[in-house]
Design an enzyme around this catalytic site. Structure first.
Site, short mmCIF file in Angstrom:
data_model
loop_
_atom_site.label_atom_id
_atom_site.label_comp_id
_atom_site.label_asym_id
_atom_site.label_seq_id
_atom_site.Cartn_x
_atom_site.Cartn_y
_atom_site.Cartn_z
N ASP A 1 -4.62 35.25 -27.29
CA ASP A 1 -4.99 34.64 -28.57
C ASP A 1 -5.66 33.28 -28.40
O ASP A 1 -5.21 32.45 -27.60
CB ASP A 1 -3.72 34.43 -29.41
N ASP A 2 -6.69 33.04 -29.18
CA ASP A 2 -7.28 31.72 -29.35
C ASP A 2 -7.73 31.07 -28.05
O ASP A 2 -7.72 29.84 -27.93
CB ASP A 2 -6.29 30.78 -30.07
N CYS B 1 -6.27 37.27 -36.54
CA CYS B 1 -5.39 38.05 -35.65
C CYS B 1 -5.34 39.54 -35.99
O CYS B 1 -5.81 40.37 -35.23
CB CYS B 1 -3.98 37.48 -35.71
N LYS C 1 2.43 40.52 -28.56
CA LYS C 1 2.16 40.34 -29.99
C LYS C 1 1.54 41.60 -30.58
O LYS C 1 0.56 42.13 -30.06
CB LYS C 1 1.22 39.15 -30.19
N HIS D 1 1.44 42.35 -34.66
CA HIS D 1 0.80 41.77 -35.85
C HIS D 1 -0.09 42.77 -36.60
O HIS D 1 -1.10 42.39 -37.19
CB HIS D 1 -0.03 40.53 -35.45
#
Length: 256
Positions: A62-63, A100, A158, A160
């Site tokens: 992520d990110d 996300c 993750k 999500h």
């Protein structure tokens, strides 16, 4: 992939005339009046994969923009990523959803995020068309397709992609990873988690972290260890099957 006509799920015709899910192999045995008068002759299960079918690993972080790791010119040393990229092909032009849940849903299905009900993050799932937060069965995930063909499938970290109201220990579980093509899941369902005291799920069971922060626990290390354990079990029991692993770390998203 499949299509919906009215309320009926219609599986598409695949190259060679097959459909997903594949029809079960009918019995080749013939029952007589007694066991001695019967013929036991099970038909072989059709082989749907080539002998050299590759193992597939998706690592989602992520990110972490391309300007962060040294692999793509950034200032953070990522020697393992350097080695992985040197052994394959890197792509640097993408269409991105910039959030996300939509990104993950599109990555796992190959579809536009609004087309598969993930136009917004899972915590904001609602009744508007395109925003229900549920990947429809008319758009199978890559894990579901590969599983049908004979791959072993697993997801870590993750997720999500389940509406927040469905993420309690009471379920329902059809929109959890194990309901969407992954035979095994270990990680967290929400958009982020503590890296030291996360709320973890194994398949559909809520589980505590194996160690405390005082004992040196860290989520990313735990996810890696569990993935390695799954791979060892896979090699021990299903060495003839290729595997698909989706490994999505909790960092750098929370905390940055």
């Amino acid at each position: 992939m499949s299509d919906v006509q009215g309320d009926q799920l219609v599986a598409p015709v695949l190259p060679g005339g097959g459909v997903l899910p594949f029809a079960p192999v009918p019995s080749g045995s013939i029952a007589g009046r007694t066991l001695q008068e019967s013929t036991y002759s099970p038909r072989p299960v059709p082989k749907r994969l080539h002998d050299d079918s590759p193992n597939i690993v998706i690592v989602l972080i992520d990110d972490a923009g391309p300007g962060l790791p040294s692999t793509f010119g950034g200032e953070v040393t990522t020697s393992t990523l350097d080695r992985i990229c040197a052994e394959g092909v890197s792509y640097n032009r993408f269409h991105t959803t910039a959030m996300c849940s939509p990104t993950r849903a599109s990555l796992l299905t190959g579809r536009n995020h609004h087309e598969i009900g993930n136009g917004q993050i899972a915590e904001l799932a609602n009744d508007w068309d395109g925003y229900a937060g549920k990947i429809p069965r008319s758009s199978a995930t890559v894990a579901e397709v590969l599983k049908q063909y004979g791959y072993a499938t697993s997801a870590f970290g993750k997720w999500h992609n389940t509406p927040a109201e469905e993420t309690t220990a009471a379920g329902p579980f059809e929109n959890w990873p194990t309901g969407l093509g992954f035979e095994y899941f270990y990680g967290f369902l929400a958009g982020e988690a503590s890296q030291y005291e996360p709320n973890l799920v194994r398949n559909t069971t809520v589980v505590p972290p194996p160690r405390t922060p005082e004992e040196g626990y860290h989520l990313s290390e735990d996810l890696a260890d569990d993935a390695i354990s799954w791979l060892r079990r896979h090699k021990a029991f299903n060495a003839d099957k290729p595997f698909f692993m989706y490994w999505a770390s909790g960092c750098l998203h929370g905390p940055h």
